[in-house]
Design an enzyme around this catalytic site. Sequence first.
Site, PDB file in Angstrom:
ATOM      1  N   ARG A 141       0.827  -1.219   0.000  1.00  0.00           N
ATOM      2  CA  ARG A 141       0.000   0.000   0.000  1.00  0.00           C
ATOM      3  C   ARG A 141       0.859   1.266   0.000  1.00  0.00           C
ATOM      4  NH1 ARG A 141      -5.551  -1.687   2.180  1.00  0.00           N
ATOM      5  NH2 ARG A 141      -6.159   0.471   2.331  1.00  0.00           N
ATOM      6  N   TYR A 144       0.821   4.257  -2.556  1.00  0.00           N
ATOM      7  CA  TYR A 144      -0.279   5.214  -2.376  1.00  0.00           C
ATOM      8  C   TYR A 144      -0.070   6.032  -1.100  1.00  0.00           C
ATOM      9  CZ  TYR A 144      -5.168   6.824  -2.069  1.00  0.00           C
ATOM     10  OH  TYR A 144      -6.320   7.580  -1.998  1.00  0.00           O
ATOM     11  N   VAL A 187     -17.683  -0.997  -1.004  1.00  0.00           N
ATOM     12  CA  VAL A 187     -19.093  -0.648  -1.229  1.00  0.00           C
ATOM     13  C   VAL A 187     -19.532  -1.102  -2.619  1.00  0.00           C
ATOM     14  CG1 VAL A 187     -20.758   1.240  -1.418  1.00  0.00           C
ATOM     15  CG2 VAL A 187     -19.056   1.273   0.412  1.00  0.00           C
ATOM     16  N   ARG A 210     -14.684   0.611   8.880  1.00  0.00           N
ATOM     17  CA  ARG A 210     -14.483   1.817   8.073  1.00  0.00           C
ATOM     18  C   ARG A 210     -15.666   2.737   8.375  1.00  0.00           C
ATOM     19  NH1 ARG A 210     -10.461  -0.642   7.443  1.00  0.00           N
ATOM     20  NH2 ARG A 210      -9.225  -1.004   5.557  1.00  0.00           N
TER      21      ARG A 210
HETATM   22  P1  NAD Z   1     -10.878   7.704  -9.152  1.00  0.00           P
HETATM   23  O1  NAD Z   1      -9.889   6.629  -9.451  1.00  0.00           O
HETATM   24  O2  NAD Z   1     -12.293   7.514  -9.567  1.00  0.00           O
HETATM   25  O3  NAD Z   1     -10.389   9.105  -9.711  1.00  0.00           O
HETATM   26  C1  NAD Z   1      -9.058   9.445  -9.925  1.00  0.00           C
HETATM   27  C2  NAD Z   1      -8.957  10.134 -11.273  1.00  0.00           C
HETATM   28  O4  NAD Z   1      -7.606  10.529 -11.497  1.00  0.00           O
HETATM   29  C3  NAD Z   1      -9.355   9.217 -12.440  1.00  0.00           C
HETATM   30  O5  NAD Z   1     -10.236   9.896 -13.305  1.00  0.00           O
HETATM   31  C4  NAD Z   1      -8.020   8.911 -13.118  1.00  0.00           C
HETATM   32  O6  NAD Z   1      -8.166   8.616 -14.481  1.00  0.00           O
HETATM   33  C5  NAD Z   1      -7.256  10.180 -12.828  1.00  0.00           C
HETATM   34  N1  NAD Z   1      -5.785  10.006 -12.876  1.00  0.00           N
HETATM   35  C6  NAD Z   1      -5.046   9.026 -12.305  1.00  0.00           C
HETATM   36  N2  NAD Z   1      -3.751   9.230 -12.565  1.00  0.00           N
HETATM   37  C7  NAD Z   1      -3.667  10.366 -13.323  1.00  0.00           C
HETATM   38  C8  NAD Z   1      -2.594  11.075 -13.907  1.00  0.00           C
HETATM   39  N3  NAD Z   1      -1.330  10.664 -13.773  1.00  0.00           N
HETATM   40  N4  NAD Z   1      -2.884  12.194 -14.623  1.00  0.00           N
HETATM   41  C9  NAD Z   1      -4.155  12.618 -14.775  1.00  0.00           C
HETATM   42  N5  NAD Z   1      -5.211  11.968 -14.252  1.00  0.00           N
HETATM   43  C10 NAD Z   1      -4.958  10.863 -13.512  1.00  0.00           C
HETATM   44  O7  NAD Z   1     -10.798   7.928  -7.570  1.00  0.00           O
HETATM   45  P2  NAD Z   1     -11.659   8.889  -6.607  1.00  0.00           P
HETATM   46  O8  NAD Z   1     -12.267   8.029  -5.583  1.00  0.00           O
HETATM   47  O9  NAD Z   1     -12.475   9.826  -7.388  1.00  0.00           O
HETATM   48  O10 NAD Z   1     -10.487   9.696  -5.897  1.00  0.00           O
HETATM   49  C11 NAD Z   1     -10.153  11.038  -6.248  1.00  0.00           C
HETATM   50  C12 NAD Z   1      -9.081  11.553  -5.301  1.00  0.00           C
HETATM   51  O11 NAD Z   1      -9.545  11.510  -3.950  1.00  0.00           O
HETATM   52  C13 NAD Z   1      -7.791  10.732  -5.351  1.00  0.00           C
HETATM   53  O12 NAD Z   1      -6.688  11.601  -5.255  1.00  0.00           O
HETATM   54  C14 NAD Z   1      -7.886   9.879  -4.111  1.00  0.00           C
HETATM   55  O13 NAD Z   1      -6.606   9.547  -3.615  1.00  0.00           O
HETATM   56  C15 NAD Z   1      -8.645  10.782  -3.155  1.00  0.00           C
HETATM   57  N6  NAD Z   1      -9.362   9.993  -2.129  1.00  0.00           N
HETATM   58  C16 NAD Z   1     -10.506   9.306  -2.427  1.00  0.00           C
HETATM   59  C17 NAD Z   1     -11.136   8.560  -1.443  1.00  0.00           C
HETATM   60  C18 NAD Z   1     -12.401   7.796  -1.710  1.00  0.00           C
HETATM   61  O14 NAD Z   1     -12.895   7.125  -0.799  1.00  0.00           O
HETATM   62  N7  NAD Z   1     -13.006   7.865  -2.859  1.00  0.00           N
HETATM   63  C19 NAD Z   1     -10.589   8.509  -0.159  1.00  0.00           C
HETATM   64  C20 NAD Z   1      -9.399   9.189   0.102  1.00  0.00           C
HETATM   65  C21 NAD Z   1      -8.816   9.957  -0.880  1.00  0.00           C
HETATM   66  N1  UDP Z   2     -13.151  -5.509   1.693  1.00  0.00           N
HETATM   67  C1  UDP Z   2     -13.920  -6.669   1.828  1.00  0.00           C
HETATM   68  N2  UDP Z   2     -14.453  -7.215   0.690  1.00  0.00           N
HETATM   69  C2  UDP Z   2     -14.296  -6.677  -0.538  1.00  0.00           C
HETATM   70  C3  UDP Z   2     -13.533  -5.491  -0.670  1.00  0.00           C
HETATM   71  C4  UDP Z   2     -12.976  -4.930   0.471  1.00  0.00           C
HETATM   72  O1  UDP Z   2     -14.104  -7.195   2.939  1.00  0.00           O
HETATM   73  O2  UDP Z   2     -14.827  -7.250  -1.505  1.00  0.00           O
HETATM   74  C5  UDP Z   2     -12.590  -4.876   2.915  1.00  0.00           C
HETATM   75  C6  UDP Z   2     -11.120  -4.515   2.826  1.00  0.00           C
HETATM   76  O3  UDP Z   2     -10.315  -5.615   3.204  1.00  0.00           O
HETATM   77  C7  UDP Z   2     -11.035  -3.372   3.812  1.00  0.00           C
HETATM   78  C8  UDP Z   2     -12.400  -2.693   3.712  1.00  0.00           C
HETATM   79  O4  UDP Z   2     -13.266  -3.651   3.106  1.00  0.00           O
HETATM   80  O5  UDP Z   2     -10.872  -3.857   5.124  1.00  0.00           O
HETATM   81  C9  UDP Z   2     -12.402  -1.413   2.877  1.00  0.00           C
HETATM   82  O6  UDP Z   2     -11.765  -1.697   1.650  1.00  0.00           O
HETATM   83  P1  UDP Z   2     -11.635  -0.637   0.466  1.00  0.00           P
HETATM   84  O7  UDP Z   2     -10.741  -1.238  -0.563  1.00  0.00           O
HETATM   85  O8  UDP Z   2     -12.977  -0.198   0.044  1.00  0.00           O
HETATM   86  O9  UDP Z   2     -10.965   0.654   1.117  1.00  0.00           O
HETATM   87  P2  UDP Z   2      -9.661   0.886   2.034  1.00  0.00           P
HETATM   88  O10 UDP Z   2      -9.101  -0.417   2.517  1.00  0.00           O
HETATM   89  O11 UDP Z   2      -8.708   1.603   1.151  1.00  0.00           O
HETATM   90  O12 UDP Z   2     -10.184   1.695   3.145  1.00  0.00           O
END
Ligand code: NAD
Ligand code: UDP
Length: 312
Positions: A141, A144, A187, A210
């Site tokens: 991980r 990231y 989800v 979560r």
């Molecule tokens: P997502 O994967 O749907 O969106 C990410 C977008 O970035 C995509 O459209 C992808 O094509 C684009 N992308 C990736 N690499 C790129 C690059 N090198 N240049 C240009 N575009 C690029 O994910 P999301 O859930 O919409 O997440 C958006 C942001 O929010 C991310 O930075 C993510 O780390 C952050 N975030 C999301 C969550 C969540 O739960 N959804 C939680 C924590 C942080």
């Molecule tokens: N998870 C699960 N079943 C699935 C996908 C995810 O039990 O099919 C669990 C995963 O191991 C984690 C939690 O759900 O403990 C949230 O996972 P997700 O990938 O959505 O987000 P993150 O781990 O980045 O918070």
Amino acid sequence: MKKILITGGAGFLGSHLCDALIKKGHDVLCVDNFFTGNKENVSHLITNPKFELMRHDVTFPLYVEVDQIYNLACPASPIHYQHDPVQTTKTSVHGAINMLGLAKRLNARILQASTSEVYGDPEVHPQTEDYWGKVNPIGIRSCYDEGKRCAETLFFDYFRQHQLEIKVMRIFNTYGPRMHPNDGRVVSNFIVQALKNESITIYGDGSQTRSFCYVDDLIGGMMKMMESDKVITGPINIGNPNEFSMLELAELVLKLTSSQSKLTFKPLPKDDPKQRQPDIGLAKAKLDWEPKVKLEDGLKETITFFRKLLTN
Ligand code: NAD
Ligand code: UDP
Ligand code: UDP
């Protein structure tokens, strides 16, 4: 009205942010390399004169003229960010440098979509912004987590060294329509499995927790943070503090979809955090923000979205 750049604007969160900013009357420039995002997420905006879509990878310099920048570009689901981990780190780190360079040249305010992953597998619960986290620097991980941590460092160094206006937002698990059906997040996995009457895959024993925030709440918090003059830099946690185990989530999804699916238990992925819950005291005090949508209501919207997607 402002001209606003959203990197990662064709992704799940980015596309909702495009909608919300256009609704407020702003001009939006959406930049994306379509790695995990796609054109369908913003196809309804293509003919809108306030919207512009540009294919570009943020690891390369970008020369455009805007007033504000939301930096969201980065794959967010473990399957996607682990697919090409070197590119994931480059996107976070080189992407941050380029967007900060752009913001510096333009004297533009810039918001970073950081993550609760900067806390790693936390020993402090719930997580407050002053907790430095427990992150494995060399695990699967790390591309990231450490990429996002380095991006935060860069944001704060541009603030200290160049007096840039930065906002660092730590996003906790967010869900809603336009999540990618195959990106492996819990989800979307559970809903898609339940709708297809396939086994619901619980990783580990399902006791890990979560806290899930509905996308509309999250985007509201993001825009409030960008506009706030009270929050100088952040970091600020934005998420929903209601904490659920993965077993509880599975039961709720089964109930709301009236599915016949059975639970099946799979190994827990490496470095999977055991618990996660945001302390949102700062967001409440400084932004007057808190989430409104209950998990059950948000899941219903998300289920409706996936139902349509699966029947098309
Ligand atoms: P997502 O994967 O749907 O969106 C990410 C977008 O970035 C995509 O459209 C992808 O094509 C684009 N992308 C990736 N690499 C790129 C690059 N090198 N240049 C240009 N575009 C690029 O994910 P999301 O859930 O919409 O997440 C958006 C942001 O929010 C991310 O930075 C993510 O780390 C952050 N975030 C999301 C969550 C969540 O739960 N959804 C939680 C924590 C942080
Ligand atoms: N998870 C699960 N079943 C699935 C996908 C995810 O039990 O099919 C669990 C995963 O191991 C984690 C939690 O759900 O403990 C949230 O996972 P997700 O990938 O959505 O987000 P993150 O781990 O980045 O918070
Ligand atoms: N950059 C960019 N767009 C701009 C200005 C800069 O993409 O409008 C990039 C540029 O390529 C550089 C990075 O942002 O690599 C950091 O810029 P900065 O001015 O901070 O540093 P320097 O150019 O001195 O390395």
